[in-house]
Scaffold this motif. Structure first.
Motif, mmCIF file in Angstrom:
data_model
loop_
_atom_site.group_PDB
_atom_site.id
_atom_site.type_symbol
_atom_site.label_atom_id
_atom_site.label_comp_id
_atom_site.label_asym_id
_atom_site.label_seq_id
_atom_site.Cartn_x
_atom_site.Cartn_y
_atom_site.Cartn_z
ATOM 1 N N LYS A 160 -6.441 99.687 45.129
ATOM 2 C CA LYS A 160 -6.694 101.002 45.702
ATOM 3 C C LYS A 160 -6.006 101.071 47.060
ATOM 4 N N LEU A 161 -4.951 101.898 47.110
ATOM 5 C CA LEU A 161 -4.167 102.064 48.320
ATOM 6 C C LEU A 161 -3.825 103.546 48.445
ATOM 7 N N SER A 162 -4.203 104.159 49.539
ATOM 8 C CA SER A 162 -3.995 105.598 49.699
ATOM 9 C C SER A 162 -2.505 105.916 49.834
ATOM 10 N N GLU A 163 -2.178 107.190 49.660
ATOM 11 C CA GLU A 163 -0.790 107.639 49.758
ATOM 12 C C GLU A 163 -0.213 107.364 51.144
ATOM 13 N N SER A 164 -1.007 107.611 52.166
ATOM 14 C CA SER A 164 -0.504 107.381 53.530
ATOM 15 C C SER A 164 -0.295 105.889 53.789
ATOM 16 N N SER A 165 -1.141 105.046 53.215
ATOM 17 C CA SER A 165 -0.952 103.599 53.365
ATOM 18 C C SER A 165 0.290 103.133 52.624
ATOM 19 N N VAL A 166 0.543 103.717 51.454
ATOM 20 C CA VAL A 166 1.758 103.389 50.708
ATOM 21 C C VAL A 166 2.977 103.759 51.548
ATOM 22 N N ALA A 167 2.978 104.950 52.122
ATOM 23 C CA ALA A 167 4.103 105.401 52.941
ATOM 24 C C ALA A 167 4.290 104.489 54.153
ATOM 25 N N ARG A 168 3.197 104.117 54.791
ATOM 26 C CA ARG A 168 3.259 103.264 55.966
ATOM 27 C C ARG A 168 3.824 101.882 55.618
ATOM 28 N N PRO A 227 -6.213 96.260 50.163
ATOM 29 C CA PRO A 227 -5.696 94.923 50.464
ATOM 30 C C PRO A 227 -5.175 94.839 51.895
ATOM 31 N N PRO A 228 -5.166 93.636 52.473
ATOM 32 C CA PRO A 228 -4.680 93.492 53.853
ATOM 33 C C PRO A 228 -3.184 93.781 53.955
ATOM 34 N N LYS A 229 -2.718 93.976 55.185
ATOM 35 C CA LYS A 229 -1.321 94.348 55.420
ATOM 36 C C LYS A 229 -0.339 93.299 54.924
ATOM 37 N N ASP A 280 -0.488 91.340 52.331
ATOM 38 C CA ASP A 280 -0.713 90.984 50.930
ATOM 39 C C ASP A 280 0.627 90.908 50.192
ATOM 40 N N ASN A 281 0.967 89.714 49.707
ATOM 41 C CA ASN A 281 2.252 89.504 49.037
ATOM 42 C C ASN A 281 2.348 90.245 47.719
ATOM 43 N N GLN A 282 1.239 90.404 47.006
ATOM 44 C CA GLN A 282 1.273 91.092 45.721
ATOM 45 C C GLN A 282 1.673 92.556 45.908
ATOM 46 N N VAL A 283 1.094 93.214 46.883
ATOM 47 C CA VAL A 283 1.419 94.624 47.143
ATOM 48 C C VAL A 283 2.874 94.745 47.578
ATOM 49 N N THR A 284 3.338 93.819 48.414
ATOM 50 C CA THR A 284 4.724 93.837 48.863
ATOM 51 C C THR A 284 5.675 93.716 47.683
ATOM 52 N N GLU A 285 5.406 92.780 46.787
ATOM 53 C CA GLU A 285 6.259 92.599 45.609
ATOM 54 C C GLU A 285 6.231 93.830 44.705
ATOM 55 N N LYS A 315 2.704 108.931 43.369
ATOM 56 C CA LYS A 315 2.868 108.238 42.092
ATOM 57 C C LYS A 315 2.684 106.730 42.263
ATOM 58 N N ILE A 316 3.215 106.166 43.349
ATOM 59 C CA ILE A 316 3.055 104.738 43.604
ATOM 60 C C ILE A 316 1.588 104.392 43.777
ATOM 61 N N SER A 317 0.859 105.208 44.536
ATOM 62 C CA SER A 317 -0.569 104.973 44.733
ATOM 63 C C SER A 317 -1.306 104.990 43.404
ATOM 64 N N GLN A 318 -0.965 105.946 42.549
ATOM 65 C CA GLN A 318 -1.603 106.046 41.234
ATOM 66 C C GLN A 318 -1.234 104.855 40.353
ATOM 67 N N LEU A 319 0.031 104.449 40.364
ATOM 68 C CA LEU A 319 0.459 103.299 39.561
ATOM 69 C C LEU A 319 -0.219 102.012 40.017
ATOM 70 N N LEU A 320 -0.344 101.825 41.318
ATOM 71 C CA LEU A 320 -1.038 100.639 41.834
ATOM 72 C C LEU A 320 -2.474 100.592 41.335
ATOM 73 N N HIS A 321 -3.114 101.742 41.330
ATOM 74 C CA HIS A 321 -4.504 101.798 40.881
ATOM 75 C C HIS A 321 -4.613 101.599 39.372
ATOM 76 N N ASP A 322 -3.767 102.292 38.600
ATOM 77 C CA ASP A 322 -3.867 102.235 37.137
ATOM 78 C C ASP A 322 -3.401 100.902 36.561
ATOM 79 N N GLU A 323 -2.298 100.373 37.059
ATOM 80 C CA GLU A 323 -1.720 99.168 36.476
ATOM 81 C C GLU A 323 -2.301 97.880 37.038
ATOM 82 N N HIS A 324 -2.717 97.891 38.313
ATOM 83 C CA HIS A 324 -3.105 96.640 38.956
ATOM 84 C C HIS A 324 -4.493 96.677 39.583
ATOM 85 N N GLY A 325 -5.154 97.821 39.546
ATOM 86 C CA GLY A 325 -6.495 97.923 40.127
ATOM 87 C C GLY A 325 -6.504 97.856 41.642
#
Length: 174
Positions: free
Chosen positions: A63-71, A27-29, A31-36, A51-61
């Motif tokens: 796909k956001l890498s670990e480094s993107s989550v951290a950033r 998703p783009p930088k 993206d309100n859904q990812v922010t929420e 864990k956040i990256s995995q939860l985003l993928h499993d619960e909401h479909g």
């Protein structure tokens, strides 16, 4: 030679103005859904980027890498308790603890529960060590008189010899 100056300021060329790259499903930088969702995970005390990256993928479909989550968490100012405790002014931290302590006139809540209540009410995470030290500083008698016997113990007490012998004989031999 008094001609016009040939020095021109050039802007660096943006080779990807739309922001599309090889990561189609990211998703783009803005993206309100990812922010929420990141704020929600912060409130639920989920800080691990893996864990956040995995939860985003499993619960909401998503796909956001670990480094993107951290950033993105860093850009939003979402940090775990250690960083938050170091960055907040002392007066703010003290007031958060005192506010929660004032809501417990019977003085039964310990540092862990105070930590959870502060996080739930404000979204700010402080270290349990800081909360414990501040509770002891503000109300040492109340902290000492707190009944800690309510804790569950998993110890098994065997007092009679017959049970002890049974326990010893039932151990597997190697």
């Amino acid at each position: 030679m008094s001609g016009p100056s040939t020095t021109t300021l050039t802007k660096p060329h943006n080779r990807n103005p739309t922001g599309r790259n090889q990561y189609k499903n990211c998703p783009p930088k803005n993206d309100n859904q990812v922010t929420e969702l990141l704020y929600d995970y912060q409130r639920r005390e989920i800080f691990d980027k893996k864990k956040i990256s995995q939860l985003l993928h499993d619960e909401h479909g998503i796909k956001l890498s670990e480094s993107s989550v951290a950033r993105r968490r860093r850009a939003l100012g979402l940090y775990a308790s250690g960083v938050t405790t170091r960055q907040l002014p002392e007066t703010v931290k003290r007031q958060l603890v005192l506010t929660q302590m004032s809501k417990d006139p019977e003085k039964k809540l310990g540092p862990r529960m105070i930590k959870q209540l502060i996080a739930r009410d404000t979204g700010i995470h402080l270290t349990r060590d800081y909360i414990r030290a501040e509770m002891m500083r503000q109300d040492p008698e109340g902290f000492a008189s707190r009944d800690t016997s309510v804790k569950k113990t998993n110890s098994l007490e065997i007092n009679d010899e017959e049970s002890m012998i049974h326990t010893m004989t039932s151990l597997p031999t190697c």
